[in-house]
Design a protein around this motif. Structure first.
Motif, PDB file in Angstrom:
ATOM      1  N   GLU A 258      -3.159   9.268   6.750  1.00  0.00           N
ATOM      2  CA  GLU A 258      -4.095   9.041   5.645  1.00  0.00           C
ATOM      3  C   GLU A 258      -3.414   8.444   4.412  1.00  0.00           C
ATOM      4  O   GLU A 258      -3.996   8.418   3.330  1.00  0.00           O
ATOM      5  CB  GLU A 258      -4.775  10.368   5.271  1.00  0.00           C
ATOM      6  CG  GLU A 258      -5.585  10.959   6.412  1.00  0.00           C
ATOM      7  CD  GLU A 258      -6.359  12.215   6.019  1.00  0.00           C
ATOM      8  OE1 GLU A 258      -6.474  12.509   4.819  1.00  0.00           O
ATOM      9  OE2 GLU A 258      -6.837  12.901   6.944  1.00  0.00           O
TER      10      GLU A 258
ATOM     11  N   LYS B 208       0.814  -1.216   0.000  1.00  0.00           N
ATOM     12  CA  LYS B 208       0.000   0.000   0.000  1.00  0.00           C
ATOM     13  C   LYS B 208       0.846   1.264   0.000  1.00  0.00           C
ATOM     14  O   LYS B 208       0.359   2.344  -0.323  1.00  0.00           O
ATOM     15  CB  LYS B 208      -0.924   0.016   1.226  1.00  0.00           C
ATOM     16  CG  LYS B 208      -2.296  -0.591   1.006  1.00  0.00           C
ATOM     17  CD  LYS B 208      -3.180   0.389   0.255  1.00  0.00           C
ATOM     18  CE  LYS B 208      -4.638  -0.048   0.271  1.00  0.00           C
ATOM     19  NZ  LYS B 208      -5.486   0.905  -0.477  1.00  0.00           N
TER      20      LYS B 208
ATOM     21  N   GLU C  44      -5.105  20.583   1.086  1.00  0.00           N
ATOM     22  CA  GLU C  44      -6.086  19.845   1.893  1.00  0.00           C
ATOM     23  C   GLU C  44      -6.383  20.578   3.199  1.00  0.00           C
ATOM     24  O   GLU C  44      -7.525  20.685   3.625  1.00  0.00           O
ATOM     25  CB  GLU C  44      -5.572  18.433   2.174  1.00  0.00           C
ATOM     26  CG  GLU C  44      -6.540  17.559   2.958  1.00  0.00           C
ATOM     27  CD  GLU C  44      -7.771  17.155   2.157  1.00  0.00           C
ATOM     28  OE1 GLU C  44      -8.725  16.642   2.783  1.00  0.00           O
ATOM     29  OE2 GLU C  44      -7.795  17.350   0.919  1.00  0.00           O
TER      30      GLU C  44
ATOM     31  N   THR D  43      -5.254   5.962   2.225  1.00  0.00           N
ATOM     32  CA  THR D  43      -6.548   6.338   1.651  1.00  0.00           C
ATOM     33  C   THR D  43      -6.431   6.515   0.143  1.00  0.00           C
ATOM     34  O   THR D  43      -5.358   6.801  -0.384  1.00  0.00           O
ATOM     35  CB  THR D  43      -7.062   7.650   2.265  1.00  0.00           C
ATOM     36  OG1 THR D  43      -6.149   8.710   1.922  1.00  0.00           O
ATOM     37  CG2 THR D  43      -7.172   7.542   3.787  1.00  0.00           C
ATOM     38  N   ASP D  44      -7.546   6.361  -0.542  1.00  0.00           N
ATOM     39  CA  ASP D  44      -7.548   6.535  -1.999  1.00  0.00           C
ATOM     40  C   ASP D  44      -7.081   7.935  -2.382  1.00  0.00           C
ATOM     41  O   ASP D  44      -6.375   8.114  -3.367  1.00  0.00           O
ATOM     42  CB  ASP D  44      -8.947   6.278  -2.563  1.00  0.00           C
ATOM     43  CG  ASP D  44      -9.307   4.801  -2.571  1.00  0.00           C
ATOM     44  OD1 ASP D  44      -8.396   3.964  -2.437  1.00  0.00           O
ATOM     45  OD2 ASP D  44     -10.505   4.486  -2.705  1.00  0.00           O
ATOM     46  N   ARG D  45      -7.498   8.935  -1.591  1.00  0.00           N
ATOM     47  CA  ARG D  45      -7.130  10.318  -1.908  1.00  0.00           C
ATOM     48  C   ARG D  45      -5.620  10.490  -1.960  1.00  0.00           C
ATOM     49  O   ARG D  45      -5.069  11.013  -2.941  1.00  0.00           O
ATOM     50  CB  ARG D  45      -7.714  11.267  -0.857  1.00  0.00           C
ATOM     51  CG  ARG D  45      -7.343  12.739  -1.094  1.00  0.00           C
ATOM     52  CD  ARG D  45      -7.812  13.625   0.050  1.00  0.00           C
ATOM     53  NE  ARG D  45      -7.047  13.434   1.267  1.00  0.00           N
ATOM     54  CZ  ARG D  45      -5.861  14.006   1.511  1.00  0.00           C
ATOM     55  NH1 ARG D  45      -5.296  14.796   0.620  1.00  0.00           N
ATOM     56  NH2 ARG D  45      -5.236  13.793   2.657  1.00  0.00           N
TER      57      ARG D  45
ATOM     58  N   GLN E 267      -3.271   8.094  -1.980  1.00  0.00           N
ATOM     59  CA  GLN E 267      -2.656   7.163  -2.932  1.00  0.00           C
ATOM     60  C   GLN E 267      -2.644   7.753  -4.341  1.00  0.00           C
ATOM     61  O   GLN E 267      -1.621   7.755  -5.025  1.00  0.00           O
ATOM     62  CB  GLN E 267      -3.428   5.845  -2.933  1.00  0.00           C
ATOM     63  CG  GLN E 267      -3.298   5.043  -1.647  1.00  0.00           C
ATOM     64  CD  GLN E 267      -2.075   4.151  -1.644  1.00  0.00           C
ATOM     65  OE1 GLN E 267      -1.862   3.366  -2.552  1.00  0.00           O
ATOM     66  NE2 GLN E 267      -1.262   4.269  -0.618  1.00  0.00           N
TER      67      GLN E 267
END
Length: 321
Positions: free
Chosen positions: A266, A101, A131, A269-271, A273
């Motif tokens: 985080e 990951k 962000e 997280t998809d964001r 990544q």
């Protein structure tokens, strides 16, 4: 394998170059043959006083190289691919085991040394500005420690986003001068000038909208004092190694914001990544640049850490196994 290890916290001299057992591959992880180690500010902080998670301990967040083993549950990566990786420790070595990951494919033809620098460094800068800092086109930015890895990334990202003025601090005029090529508007030598006074002079006493502060300690107070009305500080580290004692009272009257930023919370997280993958692609295409100050052999890790702590570098310092 060979690795730069230590048995106790302390100055760079605690680092030793020794043989240690090869890392084991987790079913959800990979093992890479390390080709470049990006020494992060957190690596020197951990060596100085962080927990020793292994014995001897192999410090280090970021490294890039070639996959030599893939865990049984990993389907999107394969042996032979080149990846940039992050992890809690283990970068200062010839081999490294990490979660799949926290590994990003390196585009064909991209310099592995450049890729090694990106995930934590550019990902953190991006989160600090957008962000949590909510930077908008036309706003002003101050980057504390502008010559650091996060600082170099933040200056470029702010410039790309259309910031109207980008200020940065550093310990010498020479280091600041090198940052003008990547978007710096005005440099502030914190050894010769009061940072808050200079910010107010350069902004006609308005202050700045967004501040990236990786230093902490007394520097954080100067960040708070440099804020515009509704300004935002993203605090992302304690590189100064000094106590974090600040007066936040002035923030209320100006509706100002102080946010703590930790990309690691985080990173899966998809964001994040997707964002790190895009940042790697942007460097590969030449849209963003990596600044590598010096490289050292892995066997000279102690000297590399000593050089970083001398505050001479502009950008990242690498170890090459």
């Amino acid at each position: 394998m060979k690795a730069a290890v230590y048995y106790e916290n302390g100055p760079p001299e605690v680092l030793r170059y020794e043989d240690v057992p090869d890392p084991q591959c987790h079913p959800k992880g990979i093992v890479i043959r390390v080709e470049a180690v990006s020494i992060e500010g957190g690596d020197t902080l951990n060596r100085h006083g962080g927990p020793l998670m292994t014995n001897p301990h192999v410090v280090g967040y970021q490294a890039a190289g070639t996959i030599i083993e893939v865990g049984a549950e990993v389907t999107h990566l394969k042996v032979g691919q080149k990846v940039a990786t992050t992890g809690g420790w283990g970068s200062h070595a010839e081999l490294r085991a990490v979660s799949a990951k926290t590994a990003w494919l390196i585009p064909e033809g991209m310099d592995v040394r450049h890729a090694a620098v990106i995930p934590v460094t550019f990902g953190t800068a991006d989160d600090c500005l957008f962000e949590f800092g909510r930077l908008q086109k036309g706003e002003t930015v101050l980057v504390q420690a502008g010559a650091s890895g996060v600082g170099v990334a933040a200056i470029q990202l702010a410039a790309r986003a259309g910031a109207s003025m980008i200020l940065a601090t550093a310990s010498s005029d020479e280091r600041l001068e090198k940052l003008k090529a990547i978007g710096l508007t005005h440099g502030i030598n914190y050894k010769t000038h009061d940072v808050v006074q200079e910010v107010m002079r350069l902004t006609d006493k308005k202050g700045v909208n967004v501040i990236v502060d990786s230093v902490g300690g007394p520097t954080l107070q100067s960040s708070i004092g440099s804020l515009a009305y509704r300004g935002r500080v993203s605090m992302v580290g304690a590189a100064g190694r000094e106590p974090m004692r600040v007066d936040v009272g002035s923030m209320m009257g100006g509706n100002r914001t102080l946010s703590g930023v930790f990309l690691g919370a985080e990173i899966a997280t998809d964001r994040v990544q997707k964002n790190i993958a895009k940042l790697i692609a942007d460097v590969a295409s030449g849209e963003l640049k990596v600044m590598i100050d010096r490289t050292f052999p892995l066997s000279e890790a102690a000297e590399a850490h000593r050089y970083i702590e001398s505050r001479q570098a502009v950008g990242r310092v690498l170890l090459i196994p």
